[in-house]
Design a protein around this motif. Structure first.
Motif, PDB file in Angstrom:
ATOM      1  N   ILE A 126      21.027  20.925-117.453  1.00 33.71           N
ATOM      2  CA  ILE A 126      21.488  21.425-116.152  1.00 33.71           C
ATOM      3  C   ILE A 126      20.601  20.887-115.033  1.00 33.71           C
ATOM      4  O   ILE A 126      21.101  20.412-114.005  1.00 33.71           O
ATOM      5  CB  ILE A 126      21.534  22.970-116.141  1.00 33.71           C
ATOM      6  CG1 ILE A 126      22.680  23.471-117.017  1.00 33.71           C
ATOM      7  CG2 ILE A 126      21.671  23.506-114.719  1.00 33.71           C
ATOM      8  CD1 ILE A 126      22.696  24.968-117.244  1.00 33.71           C
ATOM      9  N   ASN A 176      24.792  14.676-110.724  1.00 35.37           N
ATOM     10  CA  ASN A 176      25.511  15.503-109.760  1.00 35.37           C
ATOM     11  C   ASN A 176      24.682  15.712-108.495  1.00 35.37           C
ATOM     12  O   ASN A 176      24.770  16.762-107.872  1.00 35.37           O
ATOM     13  CB  ASN A 176      25.869  16.860-110.378  1.00 35.37           C
ATOM     14  CG  ASN A 176      26.744  16.712-111.588  1.00 35.37           C
ATOM     15  OD1 ASN A 176      27.602  15.849-111.644  1.00 35.37           O
ATOM     16  ND2 ASN A 176      26.526  17.558-112.573  1.00 35.37           N
ATOM     17  N   LEU A 218      28.983  26.500-106.363  1.00 33.84           N
ATOM     18  CA  LEU A 218      29.196  25.818-107.641  1.00 33.84           C
ATOM     19  C   LEU A 218      28.637  26.603-108.825  1.00 33.84           C
ATOM     20  O   LEU A 218      29.164  26.511-109.932  1.00 33.84           O
ATOM     21  CB  LEU A 218      28.601  24.411-107.604  1.00 33.84           C
ATOM     22  CG  LEU A 218      29.391  23.407-106.776  1.00 33.84           C
ATOM     23  CD1 LEU A 218      28.639  22.091-106.652  1.00 33.84           C
ATOM     24  CD2 LEU A 218      30.767  23.172-107.374  1.00 33.84           C
ATOM     25  N   ASN A 219      27.579  27.370-108.590  1.00 37.59           N
ATOM     26  CA  ASN A 219      27.074  28.229-109.664  1.00 37.59           C
ATOM     27  C   ASN A 219      28.142  29.226-110.101  1.00 37.59           C
ATOM     28  O   ASN A 219      28.304  29.488-111.291  1.00 37.59           O
ATOM     29  CB  ASN A 219      25.821  28.983-109.206  1.00 37.59           C
ATOM     30  CG  ASN A 219      24.611  28.088-109.103  1.00 37.59           C
ATOM     31  OD1 ASN A 219      24.526  27.059-109.761  1.00 37.59           O
ATOM     32  ND2 ASN A 219      23.676  28.461-108.265  1.00 37.59           N
ATOM     33  N   ASP A 226      31.527  28.843-109.477  1.00 37.18           N
ATOM     34  CA  ASP A 226      32.680  28.087-109.963  1.00 37.18           C
ATOM     35  C   ASP A 226      32.473  27.524-111.366  1.00 37.18           C
ATOM     36  O   ASP A 226      33.428  27.381-112.129  1.00 37.18           O
ATOM     37  CB  ASP A 226      33.015  26.947-109.004  1.00 37.18           C
ATOM     38  CG  ASP A 226      33.565  27.440-107.673  1.00 37.18           C
ATOM     39  OD1 ASP A 226      33.889  28.652-107.568  1.00 37.18           O
ATOM     40  OD2 ASP A 226      33.648  26.625-106.728  1.00 37.18           O
ATOM     41  N   ASN A 227      31.230  27.183-111.702  1.00 35.97           N
ATOM     42  CA  ASN A 227      30.933  26.630-113.032  1.00 35.97           C
ATOM     43  C   ASN A 227      30.641  27.708-114.069  1.00 35.97           C
ATOM     44  O   ASN A 227      30.281  27.392-115.198  1.00 35.97           O
ATOM     45  CB  ASN A 227      29.739  25.667-112.953  1.00 35.97           C
ATOM     46  CG  ASN A 227      30.082  24.393-112.225  1.00 35.97           C
ATOM     47  OD1 ASN A 227      31.229  23.981-112.175  1.00 35.97           O
ATOM     48  ND2 ASN A 227      29.075  23.761-111.634  1.00 35.97           N
ATOM     49  N   ASP A 228      30.754  28.975-113.673  1.00 34.50           N
ATOM     50  CA  ASP A 228      30.507  30.115-114.574  1.00 34.50           C
ATOM     51  C   ASP A 228      29.108  30.051-115.206  1.00 34.50           C
ATOM     52  O   ASP A 228      28.941  30.359-116.388  1.00 34.50           O
ATOM     53  CB  ASP A 228      31.573  30.206-115.671  1.00 34.50           C
ATOM     54  CG  ASP A 228      32.924  30.602-115.116  1.00 34.50           C
ATOM     55  OD1 ASP A 228      32.958  31.412-114.174  1.00 34.50           O
ATOM     56  OD2 ASP A 228      33.953  30.107-115.629  1.00 34.50           O
ATOM     57  N   PHE A 229      28.129  29.640-114.420  1.00 34.98           N
ATOM     58  CA  PHE A 229      26.758  29.641-114.912  1.00 34.98           C
ATOM     59  C   PHE A 229      26.250  31.068-115.020  1.00 34.98           C
ATOM     60  O   PHE A 229      26.639  31.935-114.238  1.00 34.98           O
ATOM     61  CB  PHE A 229      25.826  28.858-113.973  1.00 34.98           C
ATOM     62  CG  PHE A 229      25.945  27.359-114.071  1.00 34.98           C
ATOM     63  CD1 PHE A 229      26.237  26.730-115.272  1.00 34.98           C
ATOM     64  CD2 PHE A 229      25.737  26.572-112.959  1.00 34.98           C
ATOM     65  CE1 PHE A 229      26.335  25.347-115.359  1.00 34.98           C
ATOM     66  CE2 PHE A 229      25.822  25.194-113.023  1.00 34.98           C
ATOM     67  CZ  PHE A 229      26.127  24.578-114.231  1.00 34.98           C
ATOM     68  N   SER A 279      22.042  29.391-113.238  1.00 35.67           N
ATOM     69  CA  SER A 279      22.223  29.205-111.794  1.00 35.67           C
ATOM     70  C   SER A 279      20.911  28.879-111.102  1.00 35.67           C
ATOM     71  O   SER A 279      20.856  28.003-110.229  1.00 35.67           O
ATOM     72  CB  SER A 279      22.833  30.462-111.169  1.00 35.67           C
ATOM     73  OG  SER A 279      24.117  30.689-111.665  1.00 35.67           O
ATOM     74  N   ASN A 296      20.019  25.369-111.990  1.00 36.25           N
ATOM     75  CA  ASN A 296      20.902  24.450-111.284  1.00 36.25           C
ATOM     76  C   ASN A 296      20.452  24.305-109.825  1.00 36.25           C
ATOM     77  O   ASN A 296      20.454  23.207-109.273  1.00 36.25           O
ATOM     78  CB  ASN A 296      22.350  24.932-111.358  1.00 36.25           C
ATOM     79  CG  ASN A 296      23.320  23.933-110.782  1.00 36.25           C
ATOM     80  OD1 ASN A 296      23.275  22.748-111.078  1.00 36.25           O
ATOM     81  ND2 ASN A 296      24.204  24.416-109.921  1.00 36.25           N
ATOM     82  N   ASN A 315      27.213  14.737-118.854  1.00 39.25           N
ATOM     83  CA  ASN A 315      28.497  15.443-118.802  1.00 39.25           C
ATOM     84  C   ASN A 315      29.105  15.568-120.180  1.00 39.25           C
ATOM     85  O   ASN A 315      28.958  14.922-121.087  1.00 39.25           O
ATOM     86  CB  ASN A 315      29.465  14.740-117.847  1.00 39.25           C
ATOM     87  CG  ASN A 315      28.966  14.826-116.421  1.00 39.25           C
ATOM     88  OD1 ASN A 315      28.276  15.765-116.059  1.00 39.25           O
ATOM     89  ND2 ASN A 315      29.321  13.836-115.629  1.00 39.25           N
TER      90      ASN A 315
END
Length: 192
Positions: free
Chosen positions: A7, A15, A122-123, A125-128, A133, A136, A192
């Protein structure tokens, strides 16, 4: 531990908010002229990203989702980010006035820096998870700082380069930024 490292490295390299997602371009171009201001901005953005993530994640999952107020996340997240930017601004003004002065208008602009808002959104949205999180956000901040530091070196070289008059200034800066961005594409697919 391997998942956390992936991550962090993915947020830094593949990313990268500035060079891959093109978020935070204003401070990237504005503060990257000198290494010390680029480093200072990178540290400030990293701090704000991590703190904003620590606060916004529980607010989102503990208050907004249970009360079906998810649509307010952008407004709430910006308010939280603004709070931490004010803290950073006050601390820098009191402790390191030279850095505060060199960052100038770009310091308060962290509040509307889409890279900082982007990492918090994004944390979600990415279901971290909460820990994912935070890491990230750390990787995103370090990637932002890495991009600023690399580009400050490139801009330093541009000052001494023999550039045609037509390309001097903004055109050369934008061309150099695109080349640095393309160089980060070499990392795509690694994590990825």
């Amino acid at each position: 531990m391997k998942e956390i490292m992936v991550i962090v490295l993915a947020a830094m390299l593949t990313n990268n908010f500035v060079l891959s997602k093109f978020m935070g371009i204003c401070p990237f171009l504005g503060v990257s002229k000198k290494l010390d201001s680029a480093t200072g901005m990178g540290i400030a953005v990293t701090f704000v990203m991590i703190c904003a993530t620590i606060v916004t994640y529980p607010i989102y999952h503990g208050i907004l989702v249970p009360n079906e107020l998810e649509y307010l996340k952008t407004v709430v997240f910006i308010l939280v980010i603004a709070l931490f930017v004010q803290i950073v601004e006050t601390v820098l003004k009191k402790t390191i006035p030279s850095l505060y002065k060199s960052l100038g208008v770009y310091l308060p602009l962290i509040t509307t820096n889409c890279a900082v808002l982007g990492v918090t959104v994004l944390n979600i949205d990415n279901d971290f998870t909460f820990i994912q999180s935070i890491f990230n956000a750390l990787g995103g901040g370090l990637g932002f700082m890495l991009a600023l530091i690399i580009f400050s070196g490139v801009r330093r070289k541009l000052e001494y380069a023999d550039i045609p008059e037509t390309f001097k200034g903004v055109p050369a800066t934008l061309i150099a930024a695109s080349i640095v961005s393309v160089s980060f594409m070499g990392f795509s697919g690694l994590f990825n």
